[in-house]
Design an enzyme around this catalytic site. Structure first.
Site, PDB file in Angstrom:
ATOM      1  N   HIS A 161       0.842  -1.202   0.000  1.00 15.86           N
ATOM      2  CA  HIS A 161       0.000   0.000   0.000  1.00 15.86           C
ATOM      3  C   HIS A 161       0.878   1.254   0.000  1.00 15.86           C
ATOM      4  O   HIS A 161       0.826   2.077   0.931  1.00 15.86           O
ATOM      5  CB  HIS A 161      -0.910  -0.009   1.236  1.00 15.86           C
ATOM      6  CG  HIS A 161      -2.364   0.145   0.897  1.00 15.86           C
ATOM      7  ND1 HIS A 161      -3.038  -0.745   0.096  1.00 15.86           N
ATOM      8  CD2 HIS A 161      -3.277   1.096   1.243  1.00 15.86           C
ATOM      9  CE1 HIS A 161      -4.290  -0.367  -0.026  1.00 15.86           C
ATOM     10  NE2 HIS A 161      -4.470   0.746   0.645  1.00 15.86           N
ATOM     11  N   ASP A 165      -3.309   7.302  -1.165  1.00 17.46           N
ATOM     12  CA  ASP A 165      -4.618   7.098  -1.792  1.00 17.46           C
ATOM     13  C   ASP A 165      -4.394   6.529  -3.190  1.00 17.46           C
ATOM     14  O   ASP A 165      -3.323   6.716  -3.781  1.00 17.46           O
ATOM     15  CB  ASP A 165      -5.386   8.416  -1.881  1.00 17.46           C
ATOM     16  CG  ASP A 165      -6.866   8.220  -2.202  1.00 17.46           C
ATOM     17  OD1 ASP A 165      -7.342   7.075  -2.085  1.00 17.46           O
ATOM     18  OD2 ASP A 165      -7.534   9.200  -2.567  1.00 17.46           O
ATOM     19  N   GLY A 166      -5.387   5.819  -3.716  1.00 17.95           N
ATOM     20  CA  GLY A 166      -5.317   5.316  -5.081  1.00 17.95           C
ATOM     21  C   GLY A 166      -4.638   3.973  -5.246  1.00 17.95           C
ATOM     22  O   GLY A 166      -4.406   3.531  -6.379  1.00 17.95           O
ATOM     23  N   ASN A 167      -4.321   3.277  -4.145  1.00 16.48           N
ATOM     24  CA  ASN A 167      -3.599   2.008  -4.245  1.00 16.48           C
ATOM     25  C   ASN A 167      -4.394   0.935  -4.991  1.00 16.48           C
ATOM     26  O   ASN A 167      -3.840   0.188  -5.797  1.00 16.48           O
ATOM     27  CB  ASN A 167      -3.243   1.499  -2.845  1.00 16.48           C
ATOM     28  CG  ASN A 167      -2.239   2.385  -2.140  1.00 16.48           C
ATOM     29  OD1 ASN A 167      -1.047   2.365  -2.444  1.00 16.48           O
ATOM     30  ND2 ASN A 167      -2.716   3.186  -1.202  1.00 16.48           N
ATOM     31  N   ILE A 170      -4.365   1.701  -8.816  1.00 17.77           N
ATOM     32  CA  ILE A 170      -3.044   1.448  -9.393  1.00 17.77           C
ATOM     33  C   ILE A 170      -2.771  -0.059  -9.427  1.00 17.77           C
ATOM     34  O   ILE A 170      -2.221  -0.579 -10.414  1.00 17.77           O
ATOM     35  CB  ILE A 170      -1.950   2.168  -8.587  1.00 17.77           C
ATOM     36  CG1 ILE A 170      -2.070   3.692  -8.747  1.00 17.77           C
ATOM     37  CG2 ILE A 170      -0.564   1.704  -9.023  1.00 17.77           C
ATOM     38  CD1 ILE A 170      -1.764   4.201 -10.142  1.00 17.77           C
ATOM     39  N   GLY A 171      -3.159  -0.769  -8.381  1.00 21.54           N
ATOM     40  CA  GLY A 171      -2.962  -2.221  -8.362  1.00 21.54           C
ATOM     41  C   GLY A 171      -3.686  -2.918  -9.491  1.00 21.54           C
ATOM     42  O   GLY A 171      -3.198  -3.909 -10.050  1.00 21.54           O
ATOM     43  N   TYR A 203     -12.311 -11.578  -2.780  1.00 18.76           N
ATOM     44  CA  TYR A 203     -11.036 -10.937  -3.129  1.00 18.76           C
ATOM     45  C   TYR A 203     -10.378 -10.335  -1.888  1.00 18.76           C
ATOM     46  O   TYR A 203      -9.196 -10.576  -1.613  1.00 18.76           O
ATOM     47  CB  TYR A 203     -11.310  -9.870  -4.182  1.00 18.76           C
ATOM     48  CG  TYR A 203     -10.162  -8.932  -4.483  1.00 18.76           C
ATOM     49  CD1 TYR A 203      -9.115  -9.320  -5.312  1.00 18.76           C
ATOM     50  CD2 TYR A 203     -10.141  -7.638  -3.956  1.00 18.76           C
ATOM     51  CE1 TYR A 203      -8.078  -8.448  -5.605  1.00 18.76           C
ATOM     52  CE2 TYR A 203      -9.112  -6.767  -4.244  1.00 18.76           C
ATOM     53  CZ  TYR A 203      -8.081  -7.164  -5.074  1.00 18.76           C
ATOM     54  OH  TYR A 203      -7.048  -6.301  -5.346  1.00 18.76           O
TER      55      TYR A 203
END
Length: 332
Positions: A161, A165-167, A170-171, A203
């Site tokens: 992580h 923010d935004g992990n 992006i993942g 998940y």
């Protein structure tokens, strides 16, 4: 499937937008694919919150486009990862959370239950990030089986992580660009957000179990490979439907317009779905405005195109190609 498509960038552009919509929806946005297309055609959303959602979705698509261009010239690296993060958070929610920078403070993953913040997972100390990300990047380029390696790369990214923010987004972007860079696909057009959204609870549980439950890494890789299999089948089916629709529309456009501009018009409309006449992009010489309007009116008369918004004053008409949106959105 991708290799036999005559123009995968054109035909699969709706799937790229759908991925941006679904990946952002996992993070709480509510805008639909239709609303994004209408916004790009010049129809402002009625709610300001929808505008913010749409801008987040467009940033996601832009990040995918940046990754595609960069990977055609140089291998993936942490600097590219930072650039994608900066594009993703530009001028949207999270713009004040160090876009384009790895975190320099502790973060956590949680949810609000009954007005109380419940912390589910605390990522590693930020002081250890540089070393961990270096190892992660090396493993990204290792020689292990690529699909199993991708499962581990995705999980380890979510574990680290590395951003405030935004992990999650992006993942998910990492999945198609990895498959593209390692030669498993000719274009980075494999998108997993549909499956992840539909199986979000499993998940999250599989990720949370890693290292804490017996056989958790094997179970995670099994889950990920099953997800890849199911999504690949869905994507291939959708791509085949899109190709058949394109060929069917080509015949209709030619029959309705009887013009040498019929197929270029179809290509331009296919990529936008909602459009103003002046927004169409042409390969080669464009038709005159009069010829274009005659063609559009003929297509509307034959119910191949529809008018989504009629012209009024200086406001131009917005035209709509409805069948394509129906395939991608799974509407019947």
């Amino acid at each position: 499937m991708l290799r036999r498509l005559p123009n995968s960038n054109l035909l699969l552009s709706p799937l790229r937008l759908q991925e941006a919509v679904l990946s952002s929806r996992i993070e709480g946005t509510l805008a639909t694919m239709g609303e994004v297309l209408q916004f790009e055609a010049g129809e402002a959303p009625q709610l300001e919150a929808r505008r913010h959602d749409i801008e987040e979705i467009l940033n996601y698509r832009s990040a995918l486009d940046v990754a595609t261009r960069e990977l055609k010239n140089r291998p993936f690296n942490l600097n590219l990862l930072l650039r994608l993060h900066k594009v993703l958070l530009s001028s949207v929610r999270g713009h004040n959370k160090a876009p384009g920078e790895f975190r320099r403070q502790q973060n956590y993953i949680g949810s609000r239950i009954g007005g109380v913040e419940q912390i589910r997972f605390v990522p590693p100390d930020w002081m250890k990030l540089e070393h961990s990300l270096s190892n992660w990047e090396k493993y990204y380029h290792s020689d292990d089986d690529p699909l199993a390696r991708l499962a581990l790369i995705h999980a380890q990214f979510e574990f680290l992580h590395p951003f405030l923010d935004g992990n999650g987004r992006i993942g998910r972007i990492l999945i198609p660009i990895f498959l593209f860079e390692h030669g498993l696909l000719p274009e980075p057009t494999f998108y997993m957000s549909e499956y992840i959204e539909q199986h979000k609870e499993e998940y999250v549980d599989r990720l949370n179990d890693l290292g804490r439950v017996r056989n958790s890494w094997r179970l995670w890789v099994e889950f990920f490979l099953n997800a890849v299999t199911a999504q690949a089948q869905r994507n291939a089916t959708t791509a085949d439907e899109i190709l058949r629709l394109y060929e069917n529309l080509k015949e209709k456009f030619i029959a309705a317009t009887r013009s040498r501009y019929a197929v270029p018009l179809l290509d331009a409309a296919f990529q936008l779905q909602y459009f103003q006449a002046g927004h169409l992009q042409w390969k080669g010489d464009p038709p005159s405005k009069q010829t274009l309007m005659i063609m559009l009116q003929a297509l509307e008369r034959d119910k191949i195109l529809r008018v989504y918004r009629s012209s009024a004053g200086r406001r131009a008409s917005i035209w709509w190609l409805p069948d394509l949106e129906g395939i991608v959105e799974r509407r019947r």
